[in-house]
Design an enzyme around this catalytic site. Structure first.
Site, short mmCIF file in Angstrom:
data_model
loop_
_atom_site.label_atom_id
_atom_site.label_comp_id
_atom_site.label_asym_id
_atom_site.label_seq_id
_atom_site.Cartn_x
_atom_site.Cartn_y
_atom_site.Cartn_z
N SER A 20 -10.33 -1.10 -35.79
CA SER A 20 -10.28 -2.82 -35.25
C SER A 20 -9.15 -3.16 -34.67
CB SER A 20 -11.04 -3.30 -36.21
OG SER A 20 -10.14 -3.35 -37.63
N ASN A 107 -10.45 -6.94 -48.29
CA ASN A 107 -11.71 -7.87 -48.06
C ASN A 107 -11.41 -9.40 -48.41
OD1 ASN A 107 -13.07 -5.43 -47.81
ND2 ASN A 107 -14.26 -5.39 -49.79
N THR A 152 -34.19 -38.88 -13.66
CA THR A 152 -34.83 -38.20 -14.88
C THR A 152 -35.65 -37.29 -14.16
OG1 THR A 152 -36.45 -39.75 -14.78
CG2 THR A 152 -34.88 -40.14 -16.34
N HIS A 153 -35.98 -36.11 -14.55
CA HIS A 153 -36.70 -35.11 -13.81
C HIS A 153 -36.18 -34.73 -12.57
CE1 HIS A 153 -39.99 -36.03 -16.99
NE2 HIS A 153 -39.58 -37.51 -16.50
N SER A 274 -16.02 -17.97 1.40
CA SER A 274 -16.94 -16.71 1.36
C SER A 274 -16.25 -15.58 2.25
CB SER A 274 -18.33 -17.05 1.94
OG SER A 274 -18.77 -15.96 2.46
N LYS A 280 -18.18 -21.64 4.23
CA LYS A 280 -18.30 -22.03 2.65
C LYS A 280 -17.26 -22.71 1.88
CE LYS A 280 -21.81 -21.29 0.93
NZ LYS A 280 -22.57 -19.82 0.58
N ASN A 282 -17.19 -23.06 -2.29
CA ASN A 282 -18.11 -22.88 -3.23
C ASN A 282 -17.50 -23.39 -4.60
OD1 ASN A 282 -19.91 -21.37 -1.53
ND2 ASN A 282 -19.03 -19.53 -1.94
N GLU A 287 -19.92 -22.75 -11.46
CA GLU A 287 -20.79 -21.64 -11.75
C GLU A 287 -20.38 -20.61 -12.77
OE1 GLU A 287 -22.10 -19.84 -7.85
OE2 GLU A 287 -20.56 -21.60 -7.08
N TYR A 314 -18.88 -7.59 -49.57
CA TYR A 314 -18.28 -7.06 -48.33
C TYR A 314 -19.18 -5.87 -47.75
CZ TYR A 314 -15.22 -5.48 -44.69
OH TYR A 314 -14.96 -4.94 -43.37
N GLN A 319 -16.87 -6.25 -39.98
CA GLN A 319 -15.64 -6.03 -39.16
C GLN A 319 -16.26 -6.50 -37.45
OE1 GLN A 319 -13.09 -2.88 -39.43
NE2 GLN A 319 -13.87 -2.07 -37.38
N LYS A 322 -15.52 -10.25 -35.59
CA LYS A 322 -14.03 -10.69 -34.80
C LYS A 322 -14.37 -10.71 -33.28
CE LYS A 322 -11.60 -9.11 -38.67
NZ LYS A 322 -13.09 -8.62 -39.10
#
Ligand code: ARG
Length: 455
Positions: A20, A107, A152-153, A274, A280, A282, A287, A314, A319, A322
């Site tokens: 690790s 541990n 709304t909606h 683009s 473009k 963007n 996003e 444990y 492990q 993380k």
């Protein structure tokens, strides 16, 4: 580290599978600080001498400096950050280094390190959230008079101030801060001394260690202490929800910059072009943030799934806590930083938002309120205005273009003052209950936040 019992070396595949250190090396400042505290407890218990304690402390500080200067070589065959540091310490200072792990297990050591990591990172995420809130306050203050339809909606509903819309996100981020702060209570409990699972016959002063490491409390059950990762789950949830909030703001920004809405523009520095379509511009930051939120939710799911079947105490599965934790922490910090910067470069196209807000239908609710104030029960008022809406659509004339006589066809209580209702500014000013978007309320809220955030 366990050569006593074994006659075969670990298989190369197992070593690679189980290491690790490639990701947990980032725990090194906490591991070293924890070990120095441990050495002080060993000194107090008479396990090591003062000379040995200072050899350990100096040795660890030397290792710390080397790691910080990129001069430390992490070894995969030493598995994790804990064994890398301990083994290097023993190489440097000899016998005293070999005494450091007395009464301790990896541990409780890893539980300590992760708690210290969480508390530090939670502090940094809160700071990043504050930056984000400040950026939103400033963005709202740059456009104090900007109005836009509230939806709304995703259908136009009622007019609001742009600032009111941003203040909604400031509230969400405030709850994120509150959740993260609250998690600190449960993170900030010191587990060292729990050993592998059942403490130790070597009695180290846990309160001393807690004091050294600035923990206000120590864990009360050794089995719980080595297997508890609730605090990681809480942090991952708080981060995931914060990501969801950012993702919703992302979606608003993406809609707003589209030609269909055309409500705001972003700076060139926070958009991309683009490779094919020259026109473009963007909103990639928004996003990507919406997309990365998937990882944040996924990391929470990973951890909860990891924990659900674990018998006490444990298990090596732990492990796997993380990478999701580190990934979520890194992702949310980056997202908050880039978003705060992007919002600083956002400009509202106030003519466009005003044009959208001048849709007379946005004031239908105000007309319903008007007839209520004139004495009609709301349900009947709703129906009257509903019919008026249908009439206005069929006639192709807006509310202000209808005559008083036409209004009276639907209800005789209408009077000349109905036309005063049909104004966005009037409609906003009238919404002055606490929490509603009257200009006075919005500017008071912005002032409150500016003060609270030192914006
Ligand atoms: N690298 C381990 C982890 O992250 C440290 C604890 C190892 N303990 C053990 N009994 N193998 O969980």
């Amino acid at each position: 580290m366990w050569k006593g019992r074994f006659s075969q070396p670990t298989s190369a595949l197992v070593q690679r599978y189980g290491e690790s250190v490639s990701f947990d090396h980032r725990l090194y400042p906490h591991d070293i600080r924890g070990s120095i505290a441990q050495s002080k407890a060993l000194l107090k218990a008479g396990i090591i001498t003062a000379e040995e304690q200072s050899a350990i402390e100096n040795g660890l500080n030397g290792i710390l400096a080397d790691i910080q200067n990129g001069k430390f070589e992490w070894r995969e065959d030493l598995e994790d950050v804990h064994m890398n540091i301990e083994s290097e310490l023993t190489r440097r200072i000899g016998a005293a280094g070999a005494k450091l792990h007395t009464g301790r297990s990896r541990n409780d050591q890893v539980a300590l390190d992760v708690r210290m990591y969480c508390r530090e990172e939670v502090g940094q995420i809160i700071a990043a959230l504050r930056e984000m809130q400040r950026s939103l306050v400033e963005c709202a203050e740059r456009h104090p008079n900007a109005v836009l339809p509230g939806y709304t909606h995703l259908q136009r509903g009622q007019p609001v101030l742009f600032g009111h819309h941003l203040l909604a996100y400031i509230e969400m981020f405030e709850r994120d801060v509150s959740r993260l702060s609250d998690s600190l209570k449960r993170i900030n409990v010191m587990p060292l001394g729990s050993g592998a699972l059942a403490g130790s016959t070597i009695l180290l002063d846990r309160e001393l260690v807690a004091k050294e490491l600035e923990f206000p409390a120590i864990t009360q059950n050794s089995m719980d202490a080595v297997s508890d990762r609730d605090y990681v789950a809480e942090v991952l949830f708080a981060i995931a929800l914060c990501g969801v909030h950012l993702s919703r703001l992302s979606e608003d920004v993406i809609l707003w910059v589209s030609a269909e809405f055309g409500f705001v523009s972003l700076s060139d520095a926070h958009t991309t072009g683009s490779s094919l379509m020259p026109q473009k511009k963007n909103p990639d930051v928004a996003e990507l943030t919406r997309g990365k939120t998937g990882r944040l939710v996924g990391n929470l799911m990973s951890l909860l799934t990891l924990l659900k079947g674990l018998p006490m105490t444990y298990n090596r599965d732990l492990q796997e806590d993380k990478e999701p934790l580190f990934d979520s922490v890194d992702t949310i910090k980056a997202a908050l930083a880039v978003f705060a910067e992007m919002m600083a470069g956002l400009t509202v196209k106030e003519d466009k938002t005003r044009a959208a807000t001048s849709d007379p239908m946005l004031l239908a609710t105000d007309l319903a309120d008007y007839v209520v104030k004139k004495g009609l029960p709301f349900r009947q008022g709703h129906e009257v205005i509903g019919k008026l809406v249908a009439f206005s659509i069929a006639e192709g004339r807006s509310f202000s273009e209808l005559t008083l006589d036409e209004y009276r066809q639907f209800w005789t209580g209408f009077e000349q003052d109905v036309f005063a209702v049909l104004d966005v500014e009037t409609a906003l000013k009238a919404r002055k209950n606490p929490g509603a978007p009257s200009p006075d309320n919005v500017s008071a809220q912005l002032q409150r936040w500016r003060k609270a955030l030192g914006a």
